[in-house]
Design a protein around this motif. Structure first.
Motif, PDB file in Angstrom:
ATOM      1  N   VAL A  67      -7.593  -3.575   0.253  1.00  0.00           N
ATOM      2  CA  VAL A  67      -6.614  -4.320  -0.541  1.00  0.00           C
ATOM      3  C   VAL A  67      -6.126  -5.496   0.315  1.00  0.00           C
ATOM      4  O   VAL A  67      -5.241  -5.330   1.157  1.00  0.00           O
ATOM      5  CB  VAL A  67      -5.423  -3.429  -0.954  1.00  0.00           C
ATOM      6  N   LEU A  91      -3.354  -4.121  -8.142  1.00  0.00           N
ATOM      7  CA  LEU A  91      -3.074  -2.826  -7.521  1.00  0.00           C
ATOM      8  C   LEU A  91      -1.948  -2.104  -8.256  1.00  0.00           C
ATOM      9  O   LEU A  91      -0.801  -2.076  -7.815  1.00  0.00           O
ATOM     10  CB  LEU A  91      -2.707  -3.003  -6.043  1.00  0.00           C
ATOM     11  N   ILE A 116      -8.145   3.817   2.695  1.00  0.00           N
ATOM     12  CA  ILE A 116      -7.513   2.755   1.906  1.00  0.00           C
ATOM     13  C   ILE A 116      -6.779   1.880   2.902  1.00  0.00           C
ATOM     14  O   ILE A 116      -5.900   2.355   3.628  1.00  0.00           O
ATOM     15  CB  ILE A 116      -6.539   3.312   0.843  1.00  0.00           C
ATOM     16  N   GLN A 120      -4.536  -7.427  -4.700  1.00  0.00           N
ATOM     17  CA  GLN A 120      -3.159  -6.942  -4.765  1.00  0.00           C
ATOM     18  C   GLN A 120      -2.557  -7.100  -6.159  1.00  0.00           C
ATOM     19  O   GLN A 120      -1.781  -6.244  -6.602  1.00  0.00           O
ATOM     20  CB  GLN A 120      -2.304  -7.662  -3.719  1.00  0.00           C
ATOM     21  N   ALA A 122       2.274   1.850  -3.463  1.00  0.00           N
ATOM     22  CA  ALA A 122       1.257   2.270  -4.426  1.00  0.00           C
ATOM     23  C   ALA A 122       0.892   3.738  -4.229  1.00  0.00           C
ATOM     24  O   ALA A 122       0.723   4.486  -5.204  1.00  0.00           O
ATOM     25  CB  ALA A 122       0.020   1.389  -4.287  1.00  0.00           C
ATOM     26  N   ILE A 146      -9.820  -4.024  -4.142  1.00  0.00           N
ATOM     27  CA  ILE A 146      -8.828  -4.134  -5.211  1.00  0.00           C
ATOM     28  C   ILE A 146      -7.865  -5.242  -4.794  1.00  0.00           C
ATOM     29  O   ILE A 146      -7.199  -5.128  -3.763  1.00  0.00           O
ATOM     30  CB  ILE A 146      -8.037  -2.825  -5.422  1.00  0.00           C
ATOM     31  N   ILE A 185     -11.577   1.570   0.453  1.00  0.00           N
ATOM     32  CA  ILE A 185     -11.006   0.675  -0.556  1.00  0.00           C
ATOM     33  C   ILE A 185     -10.151  -0.328   0.201  1.00  0.00           C
ATOM     34  O   ILE A 185      -9.233   0.059   0.929  1.00  0.00           O
ATOM     35  CB  ILE A 185     -10.137   1.447  -1.569  1.00  0.00           C
ATOM     36  N   LEU A 199      -5.455   2.325  -8.676  1.00  0.00           N
ATOM     37  CA  LEU A 199      -5.730   2.930  -7.378  1.00  0.00           C
ATOM     38  C   LEU A 199      -6.178   4.374  -7.533  1.00  0.00           C
ATOM     39  O   LEU A 199      -7.168   4.801  -6.917  1.00  0.00           O
ATOM     40  CB  LEU A 199      -4.490   2.856  -6.484  1.00  0.00           C
ATOM     41  N   LEU A 214       0.827  -1.210   0.000  1.00  0.00           N
ATOM     42  CA  LEU A 214       0.000   0.000   0.000  1.00  0.00           C
ATOM     43  C   LEU A 214       0.860   1.258   0.000  1.00  0.00           C
ATOM     44  O   LEU A 214       0.580   2.222  -0.716  1.00  0.00           O
ATOM     45  CB  LEU A 214      -0.919   0.019   1.220  1.00  0.00           C
ATOM     46  N   GLU A 234      -9.755   4.532  -8.938  1.00  0.00           N
ATOM     47  CA  GLU A 234     -10.791   4.140  -7.980  1.00  0.00           C
ATOM     48  C   GLU A 234     -10.989   5.215  -6.916  1.00  0.00           C
ATOM     49  O   GLU A 234     -12.115   5.503  -6.509  1.00  0.00           O
ATOM     50  CB  GLU A 234     -10.426   2.801  -7.337  1.00  0.00           C
TER      51      GLU A 234
END
Length: 375
Positions: free
Chosen positions: A293, A324, A273, A321, A208, A319, A291, A329, A205, A332
Motif C-alpha cells: 500500500v 484501501l 501487508i 491508498q 485499516a 492496493i 500486499i 483489504l 495501515l 484481498e
C-alpha cells in the motif's frame, strides 16, 4: 583507509548505510586490508547502538529541510544547512577521508557539498525508482552511482551507474523458523500475517487492520508492527476492539521488532501487508508474498512507482491508498491466503527481484576507490 557515510532522517537511509559498513568491515577482514576507519555524518545518530556495534564514529552535521511549499521554516533551515556545510568542510578536512558514501536525503547535502569543495571521491546509492533531489544533484560529480530499481538508471549517467539492489543488514538476510512460534508466542495451527509500515509505522495501515481485526483473527494470527509513536494509541484501541473477541490472543502487537524478532517473523509469515519503502527489499529477499500500500503520490513522489515496479516482478499486489477500504483489504487477504499456488508464484517473483549481494557489491566499489585515492 577512511570512509565517511552520510544520509539519514529515516531507517530507509540509515539501515542500508549499516549494511554497507558491515560489508566493508567483512571485506577488510577477508582481504587483510589496512584497517578501515568509518565515520557517519548526519544531523542525528538515529541508532547509536548500531553505530557502536559496527565501529562507526558519529559526527553531528546540522541540516535543514527544503520544503516545496512556502514556509518560514525554510529560512531557518537554510541557516542550519549553511552551518552544517561549514562544519562538514572543517571535519572532512581534518579527517580527509578516502571516499564518501551517500544515501541521499536532506541530511546528506551539507557533507556532499563539502566533499565537492574538497574534491573528495563520492559514491551514492539511490533506493527509490524516482531519485530524490540530492541524489540527482550529487550524481553530477559522483564517481559511482548504485540504484535499487532498474527504472532509476535512466536518471543517471549510464557509464557510472549500476543496478545493485538495496543493501540489507547481514543479520536480516536469513529468516529463522526454528523456535519462532515459541519466541513470538504464536500457535502452530493458524497462518500468520505480518503488517508493517516500516520502522516508524503507518497510521493508514494500522487503521485499516483495526477495522477488520476481529474478522481476521477468526482465520489468522497477526504480527503487527506499528511504530513507537503509534503504539500507545493502537494498544488502547485494539484492547477495546478485542475485548469480547475469543481469538484476541492471536493478535501480537509490537512497537518495533528487533533483528531477531524480525528474522523469526519472516521465517513463519505467510503474507505481508506493507508500505512501499525500503521494507520491500527485505520482503523480497525473504521471498514472502505481499500486499503493498504505497503512500499517495502527492505526499511521496516515489512510493507509488516503487510499488508498481515491484509488483511487476510478480512478488506483490498493490492496493492504492485511495482504494484501501476495510472490505477491499479483507477480500484481498482472503483471496491470496486461499490460493497457495498463487502465493508460491509470488514467492518466486519476490526472490528474483532481490539482490542479496547488494551490500558487498557497493562495498567493493567503495574500497576500490579508497585504495586508489590513497595511492
Amino acid at each position: 583507509m577512511k570512509i565517511v557515510f552520510t544520509g539519514g532522517g529515516t531507517g530507509g537511509h540509515f539501515y542500508p548505510i549499516i549494511a554497507v559498513a558491515q560489508a566493508v568491515n567483512r571485506l577488510v577482514e577477508e582481504e587483510r586490508l589496512v584497517e578501515a576507519k568509518l565515520y557517519y555524518f548526519s544531523n542525528s545518530p538515529y541508532d547509536a547502538h548500531l553505530l557502536f556495534e559496527n565501529r562507526i564514529e558519529f559526527h553531528h552535521v546540522s541540516a535543514g529541510k527544503w520544503r516545496r511549499y512556502f514556509s518560514v521554516h525554510n529560512f531557518w533551515d537554510q541557516l542550519k544547512t549553511l552551518k552544517g556545510f561549514l562544519g562538514a568542510v572543517w571535519k572532512l578536512y581534518l579527517i580527509y577521508p578516502d571516499v564518501i558514501f551517500s544515501k541521499g536525503g536532506y541530511a546528506s547535502f551539507p557533507t556532499l557539498l563539502a566533499a565537492r569543495i574538497l574534491g573528495l571521491p563520492v559514491v551514492i546509492h539511490e533506493s527509490d525508482s524516482h531519485p530524490g533531489r540530492v541524489s540527482l544533484w550529487s550524481a553530477k560529480f559522483a564517481k559511482r552511482i548504485a540504484v535499487s530499481y532498474p527504472e532509476a538508471i535512466d536518471f543517471f549517467p549510464k557509464e557510472k551507474t549500476a543496478l545493485t539492489g538495496n543493501p540489507i543488514r547481514e543479520e536480516l538476510l536469513s529468516p529463522i523458523s526454528h523456535g519462532a512460534h515459541e519466541f513470538l508466542k504464536l500457535d502452530d495451527k493458524h497462518p500468520i500475517l505480518f503488517v508493517t509500515g516500516g520502522s516508524q509505522g503507518a497510521s493508514v495501515l494500522n487503521d485499516a487492520v483495526l477495522d477488520i481485526l476481529p474478522l481476521l483473527l477468526k482465520h489468522y494470527q497477526i504480527i503487527h508492527q506499528v511504530g513507537r509513536d503509534n503504539f500507545p494509541d493502537i494498544e488502547k484501541r485494539s484492547r477495546t476492539i478485542l475485548e469480547k473477541t475469543p481469538e484476541r490472543d492471536r493478535y501480537h502487537l509490537f512497537a518495533h521488532l528487533n533483528s531477531t524478532a524480525l528474522r523469526m517473523t519472516a521465517g513463519v509469515t505467510s503474507l505481508v501487508i506493507s508500505r512501499a519503502g525500503s521494507a520491500i527489499f527485505e520482503i523480497a529477499i525473504w521471498g514472502l508474498p505481499s500486499i503493498i500500500v504505497p503512500i499517495p503520490e502527492p505526499i511521496s513522489h516515489d512510493q507509488r512507482t516503487n510499488a508498481f515496479t515491484y509488483a511487476r516482478s510478480g512478488g506483490a499486489v498493490v492496493i492504492e491508498q485511495n482504494n484501501l477500504t476495510p472490505s477491499v483489504l479483507l477480500s484481498e487477504i482472503n483471496r491470496l491466503m486461499g490460493d497457495e499456488r498463487m502465493r508460491e508464484k509470488m514467492s518466486v517473483g519476490a526472490k528474483k527481484f532481490s539482490h542479496p549481494n547488494a551490500s558487498r557489491s557497493i562495498a567493493e566499489e567503495i574500497i576500490s576507490l579508497s585504495l586508489t585515492h590513497e595511492i
